[in-house]
Design a protein around this motif. Structure first.
Motif, short mmCIF file in Angstrom:
data_model
loop_
_atom_site.label_atom_id
_atom_site.label_comp_id
_atom_site.label_asym_id
_atom_site.label_seq_id
_atom_site.Cartn_x
_atom_site.Cartn_y
_atom_site.Cartn_z
N GLU A 21 27.62 -63.28 1.71
CA GLU A 21 27.73 -64.07 1.26
C GLU A 21 28.75 -63.22 -0.39
O GLU A 21 29.75 -63.31 0.34
CB GLU A 21 26.18 -62.58 0.15
CG GLU A 21 25.10 -62.63 0.38
CD GLU A 21 25.06 -61.44 2.23
OE1 GLU A 21 26.30 -60.94 2.35
OE2 GLU A 21 24.39 -61.22 2.75
N GLU A 68 20.13 -64.31 -7.40
CA GLU A 68 18.78 -62.48 -7.36
C GLU A 68 18.47 -62.10 -5.76
O GLU A 68 17.80 -61.01 -5.45
CB GLU A 68 17.27 -62.21 -8.07
CG GLU A 68 16.66 -63.22 -8.07
CD GLU A 68 16.71 -64.18 -8.67
OE1 GLU A 68 17.93 -65.34 -9.08
OE2 GLU A 68 15.36 -65.46 -9.65
N HIS A 103 20.57 -55.99 0.00
CA HIS A 103 22.34 -56.17 -0.27
C HIS A 103 22.95 -55.49 -0.88
O HIS A 103 23.12 -54.71 -1.63
CB HIS A 103 22.37 -57.29 -0.77
CG HIS A 103 23.69 -58.25 -0.51
ND1 HIS A 103 24.60 -58.34 -2.06
CD2 HIS A 103 24.27 -58.95 0.05
CE1 HIS A 103 25.80 -59.27 -2.10
NE2 HIS A 103 25.85 -59.23 -0.54
N THR A 105 24.08 -56.30 -4.20
CA THR A 105 23.13 -56.04 -5.25
C THR A 105 21.67 -55.76 -5.32
O THR A 105 21.19 -56.41 -5.61
CB THR A 105 22.98 -58.26 -5.12
OG1 THR A 105 23.05 -58.15 -4.24
CG2 THR A 105 24.79 -58.66 -5.44
N THR A 106 21.66 -55.21 -4.13
CA THR A 106 20.59 -54.87 -3.81
C THR A 106 19.91 -55.99 -3.13
O THR A 106 18.02 -55.14 -3.38
CB THR A 106 20.25 -53.47 -4.55
OG1 THR A 106 19.45 -53.84 -5.74
CG2 THR A 106 21.10 -53.34 -5.23
N ALA A 107 20.12 -57.38 -3.49
CA ALA A 107 18.91 -57.89 -3.06
C ALA A 107 17.83 -57.61 -2.15
O ALA A 107 18.88 -57.38 -0.54
CB ALA A 107 19.65 -59.55 -3.12
N ARG A 167 20.27 -54.82 -11.16
CA ARG A 167 19.64 -55.16 -10.59
C ARG A 167 19.64 -53.56 -9.14
O ARG A 167 20.53 -53.43 -9.62
CB ARG A 167 20.14 -56.63 -9.85
CG ARG A 167 19.72 -57.25 -10.25
CD ARG A 167 20.12 -58.34 -8.93
NE ARG A 167 20.80 -59.59 -10.07
CZ ARG A 167 21.71 -60.56 -9.13
NH1 ARG A 167 21.49 -60.75 -8.26
NH2 ARG A 167 22.19 -61.26 -9.72
N TRP A 199 23.07 -52.17 -9.29
CA TRP A 199 24.53 -53.71 -9.26
C TRP A 199 24.16 -53.81 -10.86
O TRP A 199 22.93 -54.10 -11.44
CB TRP A 199 24.13 -54.77 -8.60
CG TRP A 199 24.94 -56.31 -9.00
CD1 TRP A 199 24.49 -57.46 -9.36
CD2 TRP A 199 26.41 -55.46 -8.68
NE1 TRP A 199 25.40 -57.42 -9.58
CE2 TRP A 199 26.83 -57.06 -9.08
CE3 TRP A 199 27.37 -54.87 -7.92
CZ2 TRP A 199 28.12 -57.41 -8.63
CZ3 TRP A 199 28.63 -55.32 -7.77
CH2 TRP A 199 28.93 -56.86 -8.41
N GLU A 256 24.96 -55.41 -14.61
CA GLU A 256 25.56 -56.91 -14.99
C GLU A 256 26.32 -56.47 -16.39
O GLU A 256 25.25 -54.98 -17.05
CB GLU A 256 24.85 -58.05 -14.98
CG GLU A 256 24.38 -58.03 -13.82
CD GLU A 256 23.32 -59.52 -12.94
OE1 GLU A 256 23.42 -59.85 -12.84
OE2 GLU A 256 22.81 -59.02 -14.49
N SER A 316 33.13 -55.08 -9.99
CA SER A 316 32.55 -56.46 -8.76
C SER A 316 34.11 -56.96 -7.32
O SER A 316 33.58 -57.44 -7.01
CB SER A 316 32.10 -57.51 -9.43
OG SER A 316 33.06 -57.64 -10.25
N ALA A 357 30.39 -57.25 -13.83
CA ALA A 357 28.87 -56.23 -13.23
C ALA A 357 30.19 -55.03 -12.44
O ALA A 357 31.35 -55.71 -11.64
CB ALA A 357 28.05 -56.95 -12.15
N ARG A 373 29.06 -52.32 -9.62
CA ARG A 373 28.13 -50.68 -8.49
C ARG A 373 28.23 -49.64 -8.84
O ARG A 373 29.55 -48.95 -8.70
CB ARG A 373 28.88 -51.64 -6.80
CG ARG A 373 27.59 -50.97 -5.65
CD ARG A 373 27.96 -50.81 -4.75
NE ARG A 373 28.91 -49.71 -4.09
CZ ARG A 373 29.50 -49.13 -2.96
NH1 ARG A 373 29.45 -50.65 -2.29
NH2 ARG A 373 29.74 -48.75 -2.76
#
Ligand SMILES: Cc1ncc(COP(=O)(O)O)c(C=O)c1O
Length: 462
Positions: free
Chosen positions: A192, A217, A244, A247-249, A381, A390, A392, A416, A429, A431
């Protein structure tokens, strides 16, 4: 250009380099805003390898001493002249709230700690302790591999043959074993565009070339992977489709199917990091189950049960491949620690592992609720069962600026660029990791600090 004094030998050199940066900032030799030498130049001047310098800079960045991004230069964090850094004073008194550390909430160690005392007692009573001090087969004892197969089967929703399981010393070790077996120096491994920094560090150590693939996303965009595979020979894809980091996706099933098809079409091995998978109640089936012949599935106990056990189960496509992976275990650590492998097996079979995971989940859910209420109105997110937010940033803020301001106010967060792969500038962004704060009060204070900062205008224009 700045050159540090020689690096002491009683510390890993990259840590010594970060310490030197801190000392020279404190003494004034390094002034706010000063540019640090390019990594290759400094490596040549100090006579150390490039990786030492890049890890040293990464550590200094983690400590909030420096800012910057590969390709655009690295700078000493700007401060207003003569102003002592509030964050350093707070850190000295141990009051820094650390939302940069990616730890499970403390309840995990409390719950697992209670279970450990009992398990050790039961082990002693059963009289099998001394056998656990012997060398064992490289992939682990068959009983432990069977327990690992049971743990993985619960996630897959299908039975797993123990012979396909290789026991590793945590997910980081499982990734090492996969990369050693699958790739040679110079090979391309895709991931990623924002990825787990431990993977980047590992790939660098193994002299692999990491290519970032565009994400949205839902995670990796299959079309972007296909384009990369058309242009270059991609040896493996490393990805975290479930929760993830950062981004926690959670990748939806349809996206997983498409990604699996691209990997199959181009013969790309999939290394699926499922370190958070067991936490997400809405996790779709693993990507690995959609392309089983070429997938390596990593299930670690670190995030949901106990990181200090250092136990992960690596599921290979078949028993023969598991033997090949075991050779990489032999080359790196001979075998995972039998004592902790035994503890893990008992916990999987007697329900302790799931009990601890439930306690972690409940705590994480409550921390996420708190974060959502405090950060309401921000673009972010998050997942109810994820460790991270995450965030933004509003226009005008850069992640370096927010990290610096938060640090001054006694809160550590991660920019980021710590996760970015490739030459694309990372998004504005940060975390926020919700696990490391010891108490809910401390977490609340830290989150309110970040929310308050974002309501103000950024100051230094970093
Ligand atoms: C995505 C990811 N993979 C692997 C790890 C490391 O796991 P382990 O402690 O099992 O080595 C982490 C820990 O931060 C992580 O975030």
């Amino acid at each position: 250009m700045w050159t540090p004094k020689s690096l002491p030998r009683d510390l890993p050199r990259y840590l010594a380099l970060a310490d030197r940066i801190a000392e020279d900032i404190a003494s004034g030799r390094l002034q706010p805003g000063m540019r640090l030498p390019p990594q290759r130049d400094l490596a040549a001047r100090l006579g150390v390898d490039f990786t030492t310098i890049s890890r040293g800079y990464a550590e200094a960045r983690r400590r909030g001493l420096i800012v910057g991004h590969v390709g655009r230069g690295t700078f000493v964090r700007p401060t207003r002249e003569g102003e002592p850094l509030a964050a350093d004073r707070i850190a000295d008194r141990g009051e820094l709230v650390d939302m940069s550390l990616n730890l499970p909430p403390g309840i995990a160690v409390e719950e697992a700690g209670r279970a450990l005392a009992e398990t050790l007692g039961a082990l002693r009573a059963a009289g099998g302790l001394s056998a656990l001090l012997d060398y064992q087969p490289n992939a682990g004892r068959l009983t432990d591999r069977a327990a690992g197969a049971e743990w993985v089967a619960r996630r897959l929703g299908a039975p797993v043959a123990p012979e396909r399981i290789v026991i590793c010393g945590g997910a980081q070790h499982a990734l090492t074993v996969c990369l050693l077996s699958l790739a040679n120096p110079g090979d391309i491994v895709a991931t990623e565009a924002l990825t787990y920094p431990g993977f980047r560090a590992l790939a660098e150590q193994l002299h692999l070339r990491v290519e970032g693939v565009e994400i949205d996303e839902h995670g990796i965009r299959p079309r972007a992977l296909r384009e990369l595979c058309r242009r270059r020979t991609v040896r493996a894809l490393y990805c975290t489709p479930t929760l993830h980091n950062p981004t926690t996706a959670v990748m939806p099933i349809e996206r997983r199917r498409k990604l699996a098809r691209v990997a199959e079409e181009f013969g790309v091995a999939i290394i699926e990091d499922d370190v958070y998978g067991t936490l997400a109640t809405d996790a779709p089936p693993p990507l690995s189950s959609l392309a089983p012949a070429q997938s390596y599935f990593v299930a670690s106990l670190s995030k949901a049960v106990a990181s200090g056990l250092r136990i992960a189960y690596l599921l290979a496509p078949d028993a023969r491949t598991a033997d090949r992976l075991a050779a990489a275990v032999r080359a790196t650590t001979w075998m995972a620690t039998p004592l902790t492998a035994e503890i893990a097996s008992r916990w999987i079979l007697d329900g302790t592992a799931e009990r601890v995971r439930e306690a972690v989940r409940a705590e994480v859910r409550s921390r996420q609720r708190l974060a959502r209420s405090i950060l309401a109105g921000q673009r972010m997110r998050a997942h109810p069962e994820g460790f991270h937010i995450w965030l933004e940033l509003p226009p005008g803020w850069s992640s370096a600026e927010l990290v610096m301001q938060a640090r001054r106010a006694g809160v550590a967060i991660t920019p980021s660029d710590a996760f970015a792969v490739g030459s694309e500038p990372p998004p504005a962004a940060v975390r926020l990791s919700l696990g490391a704060a010891r108490t809910t009060d401390a977490l609340e204070r830290a989150l309110r600090t970040v929310a308050r900062l974002l309501e103000m205008a950024p100051r230094s224009g970093l």
